[in-house]
Design a protein around this motif. Structure first.
Motif, PDB file in Angstrom:
ATOM      1  N   PHE A   1       0.834  -1.202   0.000  1.00 21.43           N
ATOM      2  CA  PHE A   1       0.000   0.000   0.000  1.00 21.43           C
ATOM      3  C   PHE A   1       0.871   1.256   0.000  1.00 21.43           C
ATOM      4  O   PHE A   1       0.496   2.280  -0.556  1.00 21.43           O
ATOM      5  CB  PHE A   1      -0.909   0.023   1.227  1.00 21.43           C
ATOM      6  N   VAL A   2       2.030   1.162   0.636  1.00 20.25           N
ATOM      7  CA  VAL A   2       2.953   2.301   0.697  1.00 20.25           C
ATOM      8  C   VAL A   2       3.883   2.302  -0.508  1.00 20.25           C
ATOM      9  O   VAL A   2       4.150   3.345  -1.114  1.00 20.25           O
ATOM     10  CB  VAL A   2       3.771   2.253   2.007  1.00 20.25           C
ATOM     11  N   VAL A   3       4.391   1.119  -0.865  1.00 17.12           N
ATOM     12  CA  VAL A   3       5.270   0.979  -2.033  1.00 17.12           C
ATOM     13  C   VAL A   3       4.626  -0.059  -2.958  1.00 17.12           C
ATOM     14  O   VAL A   3       4.912  -1.254  -2.858  1.00 17.12           O
ATOM     15  CB  VAL A   3       6.683   0.522  -1.620  1.00 17.12           C
ATOM     16  N   PRO A   4       3.756   0.371  -3.856  1.00 16.62           N
ATOM     17  CA  PRO A   4       2.958  -0.578  -4.679  1.00 16.62           C
ATOM     18  C   PRO A   4       3.753  -1.231  -5.798  1.00 16.62           C
ATOM     19  O   PRO A   4       3.495  -1.026  -6.989  1.00 16.62           O
ATOM     20  CB  PRO A   4       1.833   0.319  -5.237  1.00 16.62           C
ATOM     21  N   ILE A   5       4.720  -2.047  -5.430  1.00 16.56           N
ATOM     22  CA  ILE A   5       5.546  -2.730  -6.427  1.00 16.56           C
ATOM     23  C   ILE A   5       4.708  -3.593  -7.377  1.00 16.56           C
ATOM     24  O   ILE A   5       4.983  -3.633  -8.585  1.00 16.56           O
ATOM     25  CB  ILE A   5       6.624  -3.580  -5.728  1.00 16.56           C
ATOM     26  N   PRO A   6       3.668  -4.295  -6.891  1.00 15.44           N
ATOM     27  CA  PRO A   6       2.860  -5.097  -7.831  1.00 15.44           C
ATOM     28  C   PRO A   6       2.245  -4.268  -8.955  1.00 15.44           C
ATOM     29  O   PRO A   6       2.071  -4.768 -10.066  1.00 15.44           O
ATOM     30  CB  PRO A   6       1.773  -5.695  -6.928  1.00 15.44           C
ATOM     31  N   LEU A   7       1.925  -2.993  -8.681  1.00 12.97           N
ATOM     32  CA  LEU A   7       1.369  -2.142  -9.729  1.00 12.97           C
ATOM     33  C   LEU A   7       2.437  -1.740 -10.740  1.00 12.97           C
ATOM     34  O   LEU A   7       2.143  -1.579 -11.924  1.00 12.97           O
ATOM     35  CB  LEU A   7       0.729  -0.894  -9.116  1.00 12.97           C
ATOM     36  N   VAL A   8       3.669  -1.582 -10.262  1.00 15.51           N
ATOM     37  CA  VAL A   8       4.764  -1.268 -11.185  1.00 15.51           C
ATOM     38  C   VAL A   8       4.931  -2.395 -12.194  1.00 15.51           C
ATOM     39  O   VAL A   8       5.179  -2.173 -13.381  1.00 15.51           O
ATOM     40  CB  VAL A   8       6.078  -1.052 -10.405  1.00 15.51           C
ATOM     41  N   ALA A   9       4.773  -3.622 -11.708  1.00 20.08           N
ATOM     42  CA  ALA A   9       4.937  -4.787 -12.575  1.00 20.08           C
ATOM     43  C   ALA A   9       3.897  -4.840 -13.694  1.00 20.08           C
ATOM     44  O   ALA A   9       4.105  -5.501 -14.707  1.00 20.08           O
ATOM     45  CB  ALA A   9       4.864  -6.067 -11.744  1.00 20.08           C
ATOM     46  N   LYS A  10       2.766  -4.121 -13.495  1.00 10.98           N
ATOM     47  CA  LYS A  10       1.740  -4.095 -14.546  1.00 10.98           C
ATOM     48  C   LYS A  10       2.237  -3.382 -15.799  1.00 10.98           C
ATOM     49  O   LYS A  10       1.799  -3.672 -16.905  1.00 10.98           O
ATOM     50  CB  LYS A  10       0.482  -3.390 -14.032  1.00 10.98           C
ATOM     51  N   GLY A  11       3.140  -2.415 -15.599  1.00  9.06           N
ATOM     52  CA  GLY A  11       3.753  -1.722 -16.730  1.00  9.06           C
ATOM     53  C   GLY A  11       2.847  -0.756 -17.463  1.00  9.06           C
ATOM     54  O   GLY A  11       3.199  -0.279 -18.538  1.00  9.06           O
ATOM     55  N   GLN A  12       1.676  -0.440 -16.896  1.00  5.39           N
ATOM     56  CA  GLN A  12       0.759   0.489 -17.542  1.00  5.39           C
ATOM     57  C   GLN A  12       0.946   1.897 -16.976  1.00  5.39           C
ATOM     58  O   GLN A  12       1.167   2.078 -15.779  1.00  5.39           O
ATOM     59  CB  GLN A  12      -0.688   0.030 -17.336  1.00  5.39           C
ATOM     60  N   PHE A  13       0.816   2.889 -17.844  1.00 11.78           N
ATOM     61  CA  PHE A  13       1.081   4.272 -17.446  1.00 11.78           C
ATOM     62  C   PHE A  13       0.160   4.721 -16.317  1.00 11.78           C
ATOM     63  O   PHE A  13       0.607   5.388 -15.373  1.00 11.78           O
ATOM     64  CB  PHE A  13       0.904   5.192 -18.658  1.00 11.78           C
ATOM     65  N   PHE A  14      -1.116   4.336 -16.378  1.00 11.42           N
ATOM     66  CA  PHE A  14      -2.071   4.738 -15.344  1.00 11.42           C
ATOM     67  C   PHE A  14      -1.651   4.192 -13.979  1.00 11.42           C
ATOM     68  O   PHE A  14      -1.685   4.893 -12.971  1.00 11.42           O
ATOM     69  CB  PHE A  14      -3.476   4.246 -15.706  1.00 11.42           C
ATOM     70  N   TYR A  15      -1.236   2.935 -13.951  1.00 10.62           N
ATOM     71  CA  TYR A  15      -0.805   2.328 -12.693  1.00 10.62           C
ATOM     72  C   TYR A  15       0.476   2.979 -12.181  1.00 10.62           C
ATOM     73  O   TYR A  15       0.675   3.126 -10.970  1.00 10.62           O
ATOM     74  CB  TYR A  15      -0.612   0.826 -12.861  1.00 10.62           C
ATOM     75  N   LEU A  16       1.354   3.367 -13.087  1.00 10.03           N
ATOM     76  CA  LEU A  16       2.586   4.042 -12.668  1.00 10.03           C
ATOM     77  C   LEU A  16       2.268   5.385 -12.016  1.00 10.03           C
ATOM     78  O   LEU A  16       2.927   5.786 -11.046  1.00 10.03           O
ATOM     79  CB  LEU A  16       3.511   4.241 -13.873  1.00 10.03           C
ATOM     80  N   LEU A  17       1.259   6.087 -12.539  1.00 10.91           N
ATOM     81  CA  LEU A  17       0.837   7.335 -11.911  1.00 10.91           C
ATOM     82  C   LEU A  17       0.338   7.096 -10.491  1.00 10.91           C
ATOM     83  O   LEU A  17       0.636   7.862  -9.571  1.00 10.91           O
ATOM     84  CB  LEU A  17      -0.265   7.998 -12.747  1.00 10.91           C
ATOM     85  N   ILE A  18      -0.419   6.019 -10.306  1.00  6.96           N
ATOM     86  CA  ILE A  18      -0.923   5.681  -8.975  1.00  6.96           C
ATOM     87  C   ILE A  18       0.237   5.379  -8.038  1.00  6.96           C
ATOM     88  O   ILE A  18       0.246   5.806  -6.872  1.00  6.96           O
ATOM     89  CB  ILE A  18      -1.869   4.467  -9.064  1.00  6.96           C
ATOM     90  N   VAL A  19       1.240   4.648  -8.540  1.00 12.70           N
ATOM     91  CA  VAL A  19       2.409   4.318  -7.723  1.00 12.70           C
ATOM     92  C   VAL A  19       3.124   5.581  -7.267  1.00 12.70           C
ATOM     93  O   VAL A  19       3.453   5.739  -6.083  1.00 12.70           O
ATOM     94  CB  VAL A  19       3.376   3.410  -8.518  1.00 12.70           C
ATOM     95  N   VAL A  20       3.357   6.491  -8.192  1.00 15.64           N
ATOM     96  CA  VAL A  20       4.048   7.746  -7.868  1.00 15.64           C
ATOM     97  C   VAL A  20       3.251   8.544  -6.842  1.00 15.64           C
ATOM     98  O   VAL A  20       3.814   9.065  -5.865  1.00 15.64           O
ATOM     99  CB  VAL A  20       4.282   8.582  -9.145  1.00 15.64           C
ATOM    100  N   PHE A  21       1.940   8.620  -7.041  1.00 17.19           N
ATOM    101  CA  PHE A  21       1.095   9.381  -6.124  1.00 17.19           C
ATOM    102  C   PHE A  21       1.116   8.792  -4.720  1.00 17.19           C
ATOM    103  O   PHE A  21       1.324   9.506  -3.727  1.00 17.19           O
ATOM    104  CB  PHE A  21      -0.345   9.418  -6.652  1.00 17.19           C
ATOM    105  N   LEU A  22       0.900   7.477  -4.609  1.00 12.92           N
ATOM    106  CA  LEU A  22       0.843   6.837  -3.285  1.00 12.92           C
ATOM    107  C   LEU A  22       2.187   6.938  -2.568  1.00 12.92           C
ATOM    108  O   LEU A  22       2.235   7.252  -1.369  1.00 12.92           O
ATOM    109  CB  LEU A  22       0.440   5.374  -3.432  1.00 12.92           C
TER     110      LEU A  22
END
Length: 370
Positions: free
Chosen positions: A259-280
């Motif tokens: 929840f703090v470091v969303p590494i699983p979302l980074v693995a998705k490789g999608q730009f939208f998910y990367l934005l969420i990772v940066v924000f969180l």
């Protein structure tokens, strides 16, 4: 003179950016939330149908209560007005959280975080939403009263929300009390580590030895029913399939860290998910940085004001409990959205806040000067 002019210019620019964020969000609500995938509207559509008393709509207690409230208040056929009311309430709490800061003192990164929070308020609260009914709890938590009975009031509202809307908030209430007590003695980071490990270990034991279930059972039930579902792309997967007391405990801790470091979302490789990772990550890093600074600079150590500890206690309690139940990261952000003003109320604390005098009165909850 030039310095004053520069400050006024910077303040005007920052205010303009925030006003534009609010204006854009209002237009976005009025336009019907364009460009969002259909899954973002499922809850809204269900509540709207129940509020209009359409036949054949499957429901549960919490959805029915939310729909009944919208119907009784005359908003069943006024979705845009309901959305604007939800967004305005969210912005009111956000403005209250920012009351100690002026826009001139906010960095561009921080203004970007605030603007993102404003837009998320429009996305998740700018329509019929269960999350709207968490806002009264958030408003109570951000009140800067120093008296300990206020915690009882907050706990009563948490219990009421658990009774009528989401039963897992009973657990949130228990964790709130635990973190409130831990924060009297330990730093926020140490409190989070101690509280999450002890609390999740206790719950894992209760689930396994009393209920006969793994700690992450309810998340897995939801996700197993959505295998290959296009709306479950950010589903939270277990770190281990071990199961039992140890397996459930490890999985919950892993989800909490993600929840703090969303590494699983980074693995998705999608730009939208990367934005969420940066924000969180930006939000949580700024939160812990502000908390540690507050802890080190306050008189005798610890948060210098009980309202800080209340905000932290609720945020930590909610996040730890969500590590058990959240089925996906989209749901996590949705459920976190009404609590975002609490995070900003800490992140936006003035860095030059004067220290508390030694001769100040003593708060019985803190047992030290405030």
């Amino acid at each position: 003179m030039k310095e004053d002019l520069g400050i006024r210019t910077r303040s005007a620019q920052m205010h303009l950016l925030l006003i534009l964020a609010v204006g854009f969000s209002v237009v976005y609500i009025l336009a019907g939330h364009p460009f969002l995938p259909p899954k973002y509207s499922y809850d809204e559509e269900k509540i709207a149908a129940l509020a209009r008393e359409e036949p054949g709509i499957p429901t549960d207690k919490s959805f029915q209560i939310v729909a009944d409230i919208y119907r009784v208040t005359g908003l069943a056929d006024l979705p845009l007005l309901a959305g604007i009311i939800g967004f305005v309430a969210f912005c009111a709490i956000l403005l209250f959280a920012m009351r100690a800061r002026t826009a001139a003192r906010l960095s561009l990164v921080t203004v970007g975080i605030v603007a993102a929070v404003i837009f998320l308020g429009a996305v998740y609260l700018g329509h019929y939403a269960k999350e709207f009914f968490i806002l009264p709890i958030c408003a109570l938590v951000t009140m800067r009263t120093r008296r300990w009975p206020w915690d009882v009031v907050i706990l009563i509202f948490i219990i009421l929300y658990a009774v009528f809307f989401r039963s897992y908030w009973f657990i949130v209430g228990g964790f709130y009390v635990m973190f409130r007590l831990l924060l009297l003695k330990y730093s926020p980071l140490k409190s989070m580590i101690i509280g999450s490990i002890a609390g999740l270990a206790f719950l894992s034991a209760v689930f396994v030895f009393y209920m006969g279930l793994d700690l992450d059972h309810y998340r897995m039930v939801v996700n197993d029913s959505r295998v290959d579902n296009v709306d479950a792309q950010s589903a939270i997967q277990p770190l281990t399939s071990m199961g039992g007391f140890v397996g459930g405990f490890i999985n919950a801790l892993a989800v909490l860290a993600s929840f703090v470091v969303p590494i699983p979302l980074v693995a998705k490789g999608q730009f939208f998910y990367l934005l969420i990772v940066v924000f969180l990550m930006a939000l949580w890093v700024r939160l812990f940085t502000a908390l540690q600074k507050s802890w080190k600079t306050s008189v005798r150590g610890g948060a210098e004001d009980p309202w800080v500890q209340r905000c932290v206690a609720l945020l930590f309690a909610f996040t730890v409990v969500q590590s058990i139940f959240e089925p996906d990261y989209g749901s996590y952000i949705r459920h976190l959205s009404p609590l975002l003003p609490l995070m900003l109320s800490i992140v936006l604390q003035p860095s030059d806040q004067p220290k508390v005098a030694e001769e100040a009165p003593v708060d019985p909850m803190l047992n030290r000067t405030i």
